[in-house]
Scaffold this motif. Sequence first.
Motif, PDB file in Angstrom:
ATOM      1  N   LEU A  45      -3.806  -5.100  -7.239  1.00  0.00           N
ATOM      2  CA  LEU A  45      -4.091  -4.462  -5.955  1.00  0.00           C
ATOM      3  C   LEU A  45      -5.565  -4.100  -5.804  1.00  0.00           C
ATOM      4  O   LEU A  45      -6.128  -4.182  -4.714  1.00  0.00           O
ATOM      5  CB  LEU A  45      -3.216  -3.216  -5.787  1.00  0.00           C
ATOM      6  N   SER A  46      -6.210  -3.702  -6.897  1.00  0.00           N
ATOM      7  CA  SER A  46      -7.619  -3.317  -6.814  1.00  0.00           C
ATOM      8  C   SER A  46      -8.492  -4.514  -6.442  1.00  0.00           C
ATOM      9  O   SER A  46      -9.557  -4.351  -5.844  1.00  0.00           O
ATOM     10  CB  SER A  46      -8.092  -2.722  -8.144  1.00  0.00           C
TER      11      SER A  46
ATOM     12  N   ALA B  47       1.614   6.352   4.594  1.00  0.00           N
ATOM     13  CA  ALA B  47       1.939   6.994   3.321  1.00  0.00           C
ATOM     14  C   ALA B  47       1.623   8.491   3.352  1.00  0.00           C
ATOM     15  O   ALA B  47       2.037   9.227   2.452  1.00  0.00           O
ATOM     16  CB  ALA B  47       1.159   6.335   2.189  1.00  0.00           C
ATOM     17  N   GLY B  48       0.900   8.925   4.378  1.00  0.00           N
ATOM     18  CA  GLY B  48       0.483  10.331   4.457  1.00  0.00           C
ATOM     19  C   GLY B  48      -0.573  10.689   3.440  1.00  0.00           C
ATOM     20  O   GLY B  48      -0.673  11.839   2.994  1.00  0.00           O
ATOM     21  N   LYS B  49      -1.391   9.665   3.046  1.00  0.00           N
ATOM     22  CA  LYS B  49      -2.410   9.865   2.011  1.00  0.00           C
ATOM     23  C   LYS B  49      -3.729   9.232   2.443  1.00  0.00           C
ATOM     24  O   LYS B  49      -4.186   8.256   1.843  1.00  0.00           O
ATOM     25  CB  LYS B  49      -1.966   9.224   0.692  1.00  0.00           C
ATOM     26  N   PRO B  50      -4.362   9.746   3.486  1.00  0.00           N
ATOM     27  CA  PRO B  50      -5.598   9.120   3.965  1.00  0.00           C
ATOM     28  C   PRO B  50      -6.695   9.124   2.901  1.00  0.00           C
ATOM     29  O   PRO B  50      -6.835  10.071   2.139  1.00  0.00           O
ATOM     30  CB  PRO B  50      -5.993   9.984   5.173  1.00  0.00           C
ATOM     31  N   GLY B  51      -7.427   7.992   2.854  1.00  0.00           N
ATOM     32  CA  GLY B  51      -8.591   7.923   1.971  1.00  0.00           C
ATOM     33  C   GLY B  51      -8.325   7.418   0.568  1.00  0.00           C
ATOM     34  O   GLY B  51      -9.264   7.194  -0.197  1.00  0.00           O
ATOM     35  N   LEU B  52      -7.052   7.217   0.207  1.00  0.00           N
ATOM     36  CA  LEU B  52      -6.757   6.758  -1.150  1.00  0.00           C
ATOM     37  C   LEU B  52      -6.880   5.240  -1.259  1.00  0.00           C
ATOM     38  O   LEU B  52      -6.700   4.519  -0.279  1.00  0.00           O
ATOM     39  CB  LEU B  52      -5.335   7.165  -1.549  1.00  0.00           C
TER      40      LEU B  52
ATOM     41  N   GLU C 282      -3.939   0.902  -4.562  1.00  0.00           N
ATOM     42  CA  GLU C 282      -3.029   1.066  -5.702  1.00  0.00           C
ATOM     43  C   GLU C 282      -2.322   2.418  -5.655  1.00  0.00           C
ATOM     44  O   GLU C 282      -1.109   2.508  -5.875  1.00  0.00           O
ATOM     45  CB  GLU C 282      -3.825   0.922  -7.007  1.00  0.00           C
ATOM     46  N   GLU C 283      -3.055   3.454  -5.333  1.00  0.00           N
ATOM     47  CA  GLU C 283      -2.457   4.801  -5.263  1.00  0.00           C
ATOM     48  C   GLU C 283      -1.540   4.927  -4.046  1.00  0.00           C
ATOM     49  O   GLU C 283      -0.503   5.601  -4.112  1.00  0.00           O
ATOM     50  CB  GLU C 283      -3.550   5.863  -5.251  1.00  0.00           C
TER      51      GLU C 283
ATOM     52  N   ILE D  28       6.161   3.836  -2.921  1.00  0.00           N
ATOM     53  CA  ILE D  28       7.322   3.435  -3.731  1.00  0.00           C
ATOM     54  C   ILE D  28       8.035   4.656  -4.303  1.00  0.00           C
ATOM     55  O   ILE D  28       9.267   4.768  -4.273  1.00  0.00           O
ATOM     56  CB  ILE D  28       6.888   2.501  -4.886  1.00  0.00           C
ATOM     57  N   GLN D  29       7.244   5.614  -4.807  1.00  0.00           N
ATOM     58  CA  GLN D  29       7.846   6.784  -5.445  1.00  0.00           C
ATOM     59  C   GLN D  29       8.286   7.825  -4.436  1.00  0.00           C
ATOM     60  O   GLN D  29       9.060   8.726  -4.768  1.00  0.00           O
ATOM     61  CB  GLN D  29       6.838   7.403  -6.426  1.00  0.00           C
ATOM     62  N   GLY D  30       7.833   7.679  -3.189  1.00  0.00           N
ATOM     63  CA  GLY D  30       8.164   8.676  -2.179  1.00  0.00           C
ATOM     64  C   GLY D  30       9.531   8.510  -1.555  1.00  0.00           C
ATOM     65  O   GLY D  30       9.902   9.246  -0.653  1.00  0.00           O
ATOM     66  N   GLY D  31      10.259   7.475  -2.036  1.00  0.00           N
ATOM     67  CA  GLY D  31      11.619   7.283  -1.516  1.00  0.00           C
ATOM     68  C   GLY D  31      11.643   6.603  -0.168  1.00  0.00           C
ATOM     69  O   GLY D  31      12.657   6.560   0.511  1.00  0.00           O
TER      70      GLY D  31
END
Length: 244
Positions: free
Chosen positions: A192-193, A223-228, A231-232, A238-241
């Motif tokens: 992914l990187s 994903a609710g994770k701006p800026g990541l 890969e993260e 995946i882990q967030g269900g």
Amino acid sequence: MSVQGLSGGYSLNRPVLHEISFNVKPGEMVGLIGLNGAGKSTTMKHILGLMKSQKGEIRVQGQTREENAEAYHGALAFVPESPLLYEEMTVREHLEFTARSYGVSREEYERRAEQLSSMFRMEDKMDSLSAHLSKGMRQKVMIMCAFVARPSLYIIDEPFLGLDPLGIRSLLDFMLELKATGSSVLLSSHILSTIENYCDRFIVLHQGKIIAQGTLQEVAEQAGKPGLPLEELFYALIQGGNGG
């Protein structure tokens, strides 16, 4: 290319894919990412016509395989994860055979073959039998065959396996050249990187469903994770269900 409402798999009662929809526009590289068993290879097999869909529609250059099989298959090229070559044919013969199959002129074939053999540092192997090549070199031959054809759509499955760092860089740079000429690329990779900076959009497949798709920024928002980094974001999805 467009995939609309695709469901399918190896068994009618247990579909691997569940109504997935996406498209790859001309001049665009899209990364198809997911865990092993997520349905990436199954998706590619349906696009290639190796599996029959249970529901949904796939169009390449506006046509389905049922409408015009010859035009459909002539518009795409496939680079598989494991190289599949004729043992008693040379590298040059593989390229010539592919070029003839796609109706590439002799002059254009020779120009492309010279460019590709130089790019992948295979000049001294052009007359070697594929049986005598390392796995990495065999992978390069598969890639060179796909690129000598120049169709409108490339389906590329885990192409970096067996390639050295220079080979990976050459491949990525050449895919950018193809994009610039209007070709579409659907690329599956676990690295992914590496693909993060090359793909225009991403499709995150989990348990046969698309749980996120879009640009890196759009996937981050989903994903609710701006800026990541990608890969993260992938791990968070995946882990967030979200695969439900």
